[in-house]
Scaffold this motif. Structure first.
Motif, PDB file in Angstrom:
ATOM      1  N   ASP A   1       0.886  -1.151   0.000  1.00 14.00           N
ATOM      2  CA  ASP A   1       0.000   0.000   0.000  1.00 14.00           C
ATOM      3  C   ASP A   1       0.930   1.208   0.000  1.00 14.00           C
ATOM      4  OD1 ASP A   1      -1.682   2.133   0.562  1.00 14.00           O
ATOM      5  OD2 ASP A   1      -2.385   1.329   2.479  1.00 14.00           O
ATOM      6  N   MET A   2       0.887   2.008  -1.069  1.00 12.42           N
ATOM      7  CA  MET A   2       1.844   3.102  -1.210  1.00 12.42           C
ATOM      8  C   MET A   2       1.737   4.125  -0.086  1.00 12.42           C
ATOM      9  SD  MET A   2       3.777   2.274  -3.637  1.00 12.42           S
ATOM     10  CE  MET A   2       4.631   3.656  -4.354  1.00 12.42           C
ATOM     11  N   ALA A   3       0.643   4.143   0.638  1.00  9.14           N
ATOM     12  CA  ALA A   3       0.515   5.072   1.762  1.00  9.14           C
ATOM     13  C   ALA A   3       0.840   4.384   3.084  1.00  9.14           C
ATOM     14  CB  ALA A   3      -0.896   5.648   1.809  1.00  9.14           C
ATOM     15  N   GLY A   4       1.140   3.094   3.020  1.00 10.43           N
ATOM     16  CA  GLY A   4       1.349   2.319   4.236  1.00 10.43           C
ATOM     17  C   GLY A   4       2.759   2.388   4.776  1.00 10.43           C
ATOM     18  N   GLY A   5       2.909   1.986   6.017  1.00  9.84           N
ATOM     19  CA  GLY A   5       4.169   2.074   6.719  1.00  9.84           C
ATOM     20  C   GLY A   5       5.263   1.177   6.180  1.00  9.84           C
ATOM     21  N   GLU A   6       4.925  -0.062   5.772  1.00  9.62           N
ATOM     22  CA  GLU A   6       5.948  -0.975   5.269  1.00  9.62           C
ATOM     23  C   GLU A   6       6.572  -0.464   3.976  1.00  9.62           C
ATOM     24  OE1 GLU A   6       7.299  -3.582   6.899  1.00  9.62           O
ATOM     25  OE2 GLU A   6       6.021  -2.855   8.512  1.00  9.62           O
ATOM     26  N   HIS A   7       5.774   0.138   3.127  1.00 15.04           N
ATOM     27  CA  HIS A   7       6.297   0.718   1.888  1.00 15.04           C
ATOM     28  C   HIS A   7       7.317   1.802   2.215  1.00 15.04           C
ATOM     29  CE1 HIS A   7       6.053   4.249  -0.850  1.00 15.04           C
ATOM     30  NE2 HIS A   7       6.527   3.345  -1.671  1.00 15.04           N
ATOM     31  N   LYS A   8       6.974   2.667   3.150  1.00 12.63           N
ATOM     32  CA  LYS A   8       7.871   3.769   3.492  1.00 12.63           C
ATOM     33  C   LYS A   8       9.166   3.244   4.117  1.00 12.63           C
ATOM     34  CE  LYS A   8       8.066   8.386   5.356  1.00 12.63           C
ATOM     35  NZ  LYS A   8       7.337   9.524   5.868  1.00 12.63           N
ATOM     36  N   LYS A   9       9.082   2.224   4.973  1.00 14.94           N
ATOM     37  CA  LYS A   9      10.287   1.650   5.579  1.00 14.94           C
ATOM     38  C   LYS A   9      11.241   1.147   4.497  1.00 14.94           C
ATOM     39  CE  LYS A   9       8.163   0.061   9.873  1.00 14.94           C
ATOM     40  NZ  LYS A   9       7.742  -1.134  10.613  1.00 14.94           N
ATOM     41  N   GLN A  10      10.686   0.453   3.512  1.00 15.79           N
ATOM     42  CA  GLN A  10      11.512  -0.061   2.425  1.00 15.79           C
ATOM     43  C   GLN A  10      12.168   1.082   1.658  1.00 15.79           C
ATOM     44  OE1 GLN A  10      10.671  -3.281  -0.740  1.00 15.79           O
ATOM     45  NE2 GLN A  10       9.876  -1.394  -1.626  1.00 15.79           N
ATOM     46  N   CYS A  11      11.403   2.095   1.307  1.00 19.24           N
ATOM     47  CA  CYS A  11      11.945   3.193   0.511  1.00 19.24           C
ATOM     48  C   CYS A  11      12.963   4.021   1.287  1.00 19.24           C
ATOM     49  CB  CYS A  11      10.810   4.045  -0.054  1.00 19.24           C
ATOM     50  SG  CYS A  11       9.846   3.128  -1.296  1.00 19.24           S
ATOM     51  N   ILE A  12      12.772   4.133   2.585  1.00 22.21           N
ATOM     52  CA  ILE A  12      13.776   4.795   3.421  1.00 22.21           C
ATOM     53  C   ILE A  12      15.093   4.020   3.332  1.00 22.21           C
ATOM     54  CG2 ILE A  12      14.436   5.228   5.828  1.00 22.21           C
ATOM     55  CD1 ILE A  12      11.479   6.037   6.320  1.00 22.21           C
ATOM     56  N   ALA A  13      15.009   2.708   3.435  1.00 21.65           N
ATOM     57  CA  ALA A  13      16.220   1.877   3.355  1.00 21.65           C
ATOM     58  C   ALA A  13      16.879   1.998   1.986  1.00 21.65           C
ATOM     59  CB  ALA A  13      15.872   0.416   3.650  1.00 21.65           C
ATOM     60  N   PHE A  14      16.086   1.977   0.911  1.00 26.80           N
ATOM     61  CA  PHE A  14      16.644   2.095  -0.442  1.00 26.80           C
ATOM     62  C   PHE A  14      17.310   3.453  -0.646  1.00 26.80           C
ATOM     63  CE2 PHE A  14      13.412  -1.049  -2.477  1.00 26.80           C
ATOM     64  CZ  PHE A  14      14.026  -2.112  -1.841  1.00 26.80           C
ATOM     65  N   THR A  15      16.706   4.490  -0.083  1.00 24.92           N
ATOM     66  CA  THR A  15      17.281   5.832  -0.183  1.00 24.92           C
ATOM     67  C   THR A  15      18.648   5.875   0.498  1.00 24.92           C
ATOM     68  OG1 THR A  15      15.085   6.836  -0.294  1.00 24.92           O
ATOM     69  CG2 THR A  15      16.891   8.263   0.407  1.00 24.92           C
ATOM     70  N   GLY A  16      18.728   5.302   1.675  1.00 20.82           N
ATOM     71  CA  GLY A  16      20.006   5.249   2.374  1.00 20.82           C
ATOM     72  C   GLY A  16      21.046   4.437   1.626  1.00 20.82           C
ATOM     73  N   LEU A  17      20.635   3.289   1.075  1.00 23.17           N
ATOM     74  CA  LEU A  17      21.569   2.466   0.306  1.00 23.17           C
ATOM     75  C   LEU A  17      22.185   3.260  -0.842  1.00 23.17           C
ATOM     76  CD1 LEU A  17      19.765  -1.006  -0.083  1.00 23.17           C
ATOM     77  CD2 LEU A  17      21.813  -0.504   1.252  1.00 23.17           C
ATOM     78  N   CYS A  18      21.332   3.916  -1.621  1.00 21.65           N
ATOM     79  CA  CYS A  18      21.837   4.660  -2.789  1.00 21.65           C
ATOM     80  C   CYS A  18      22.725   5.823  -2.372  1.00 21.65           C
ATOM     81  CB  CYS A  18      20.671   5.146  -3.651  1.00 21.65           C
ATOM     82  SG  CYS A  18      19.947   3.832  -4.646  1.00 21.65           S
ATOM     83  N   ALA A  19      22.301   6.567  -1.380  1.00 24.78           N
ATOM     84  CA  ALA A  19      23.103   7.714  -0.942  1.00 24.78           C
ATOM     85  C   ALA A  19      24.465   7.258  -0.420  1.00 24.78           C
ATOM     86  CB  ALA A  19      22.354   8.501   0.129  1.00 24.78           C
ATOM     87  N   GLY A  20      24.479   6.204   0.378  1.00 27.89           N
ATOM     88  CA  GLY A  20      25.741   5.702   0.908  1.00 27.89           C
ATOM     89  C   GLY A  20      26.669   5.201  -0.178  1.00 27.89           C
ATOM     90  N   LYS A  21      26.130   4.481  -1.146  1.00 23.89           N
ATOM     91  CA  LYS A  21      26.964   3.956  -2.233  1.00 23.89           C
ATOM     92  C   LYS A  21      27.488   5.094  -3.104  1.00 23.89           C
ATOM     93  CE  LYS A  21      29.018   0.779  -4.576  1.00 23.89           C
ATOM     94  NZ  LYS A  21      30.158   0.069  -3.987  1.00 23.89           N
ATOM     95  N   VAL A  22      26.658   6.096  -3.383  1.00 24.87           N
ATOM     96  CA  VAL A  22      27.136   7.253  -4.150  1.00 24.87           C
ATOM     97  C   VAL A  22      28.279   7.929  -3.413  1.00 24.87           C
ATOM     98  CG1 VAL A  22      26.526   9.575  -4.973  1.00 24.87           C
ATOM     99  CG2 VAL A  22      25.000   7.654  -5.431  1.00 24.87           C
ATOM    100  N   ALA A  23      28.144   8.061  -2.099  1.00 22.44           N
ATOM    101  CA  ALA A  23      29.219   8.676  -1.310  1.00 22.44           C
ATOM    102  C   ALA A  23      30.504   7.857  -1.428  1.00 22.44           C
ATOM    103  CB  ALA A  23      28.800   8.818   0.150  1.00 22.44           C
ATOM    104  N   GLU A  24      30.401   6.537  -1.407  1.00 20.92           N
ATOM    105  CA  GLU A  24      31.589   5.692  -1.584  1.00 20.92           C
ATOM    106  C   GLU A  24      32.230   5.920  -2.953  1.00 20.92           C
ATOM    107  OE1 GLU A  24      30.737   1.770   1.179  1.00 20.92           O
ATOM    108  OE2 GLU A  24      30.424   1.602  -0.981  1.00 20.92           O
TER     109      GLU A  24
ATOM    110  N   TYR B   1      12.202  -6.452   1.948  1.00 20.43           N
ATOM    111  CA  TYR B   1      10.996  -5.987   2.627  1.00 20.43           C
ATOM    112  C   TYR B   1       9.829  -6.629   1.897  1.00 20.43           C
ATOM    113  CZ  TYR B   1      13.409  -2.398   5.307  1.00 20.43           C
ATOM    114  OH  TYR B   1      14.218  -1.743   6.204  1.00 20.43           O
ATOM    115  N   LEU B   2       8.873  -7.114   2.660  1.00 24.44           N
ATOM    116  CA  LEU B   2       7.715  -7.769   2.054  1.00 24.44           C
ATOM    117  C   LEU B   2       6.453  -7.019   2.446  1.00 24.44           C
ATOM    118  CD1 LEU B   2       8.704 -11.460   2.791  1.00 24.44           C
ATOM    119  CD2 LEU B   2       8.950 -10.210   0.625  1.00 24.44           C
ATOM    120  N   PRO B   3       5.481  -6.954   1.538  1.00 22.00           N
ATOM    121  CA  PRO B   3       4.232  -6.280   1.892  1.00 22.00           C
ATOM    122  C   PRO B   3       3.499  -7.071   2.964  1.00 22.00           C
ATOM    123  CG  PRO B   3       4.070  -7.286  -0.285  1.00 22.00           C
ATOM    124  CD  PRO B   3       5.468  -7.476   0.186  1.00 22.00           C
ATOM    125  N   PRO B   4       2.703  -6.386   3.763  1.00 18.85           N
ATOM    126  CA  PRO B   4       1.928  -7.090   4.780  1.00 18.85           C
ATOM    127  C   PRO B   4       0.968  -8.089   4.131  1.00 18.85           C
ATOM    128  CG  PRO B   4       1.607  -4.702   4.934  1.00 18.85           C
ATOM    129  CD  PRO B   4       2.464  -4.964   3.757  1.00 18.85           C
TER     130      PRO B   4
END
Length: 194
Positions: free
Chosen positions: A140-163, A186-189
């Motif tokens: 659910d694009m408005a749901g919490g699990e979706h946001k948790k996953q996208c937060i993690a993906f955002t961090g992954l990309c930013a960290g790798k770009v910094a490297e 991450y899996l949907p509920p």
């Protein structure tokens, strides 16, 4: 081949002035996650933290140019917005401003870095995908699990770009460990069937 890819490239001279001499990609990862959680979209968070961490002399408006690339480019579900932000951030430093054709070593070097980021992200997000639609399937694009996953993906990309930027710019990477991918997706509920 792998060894050659990780050596500093001859044509990787930054087109922007930056002042950072030391950067922690893990701290960049954490800050990107915070910025996404705090209201930026994925792409904007990546651009913002990379600009800040490397103390790039570029206007804050470079963050605005990334706004439409979030959620797979304008909510279209195409390439992950965090990955889009990472590629834009690499281009901010190493892009070209002259139409020197497809054999221009500068643009080809940048495309190699973009592919490196793309392939690393695809292999590190535990879903082996770069498409937002695939990465978010079932959420659910408005749901919490979706946001948790996208937060993690955002961090992954930013960290790798910094490297990558540390390596290519000769900026000291102060972390002893590289950015690590996710161990499990991450899996949907599970929706209850009534």
């Amino acid at each position: 081949m792998l060894e050659r890819r990780h050596k500093r490239r001859k044509n990787m001279e930054s087109i922007v002035t930056y002042h950072a001499t030391k950067v922690s990609p893990q701290e960049v990862q954490r800050k990107a996650e915070e910025q996404y959680a705090g209201g930026y979209f994925c792409c904007e968070a990546v651009m913002s933290v990379i600009r800040d961490a490397f103390q790039a002399d570029v206007p804050e408006s470079v963050i605005a140019m990334s706004s439409g690339m979030s959620i797979g480019a304008g909510r279209s579900g195409c390439m992950c917005g965090a990955l889009n932000g990472g590629i834009l951030a690499l281009g901010m430093f190493f892009g070209r401003t002259t139409p020197d054709g497809p054999k221009d070593p500068k643009v080809n070097a940048l495309m190699a870095l973009s592919k490196e980021l793309h392939d690393w992200f695809r292999d590190s997000n535990a879903k082996h995908a770069a498409c937002c639609r695939v990465l978010t399937r079932g959420f659910d694009m408005a749901g919490g699990e979706h946001k948790k996953q996208c937060i993690a993906f955002t961090g992954l990309c930013a960290g790798k770009v910094a490297e990558i930027l540390c390596r290519e710019l000769g900026v000291e990477n102060v972390d002893s460990e590289p950015i690590k991918g996710l161990e499990a997706p991450y899996l949907p509920p599970v929706k209850e069937v009534v």
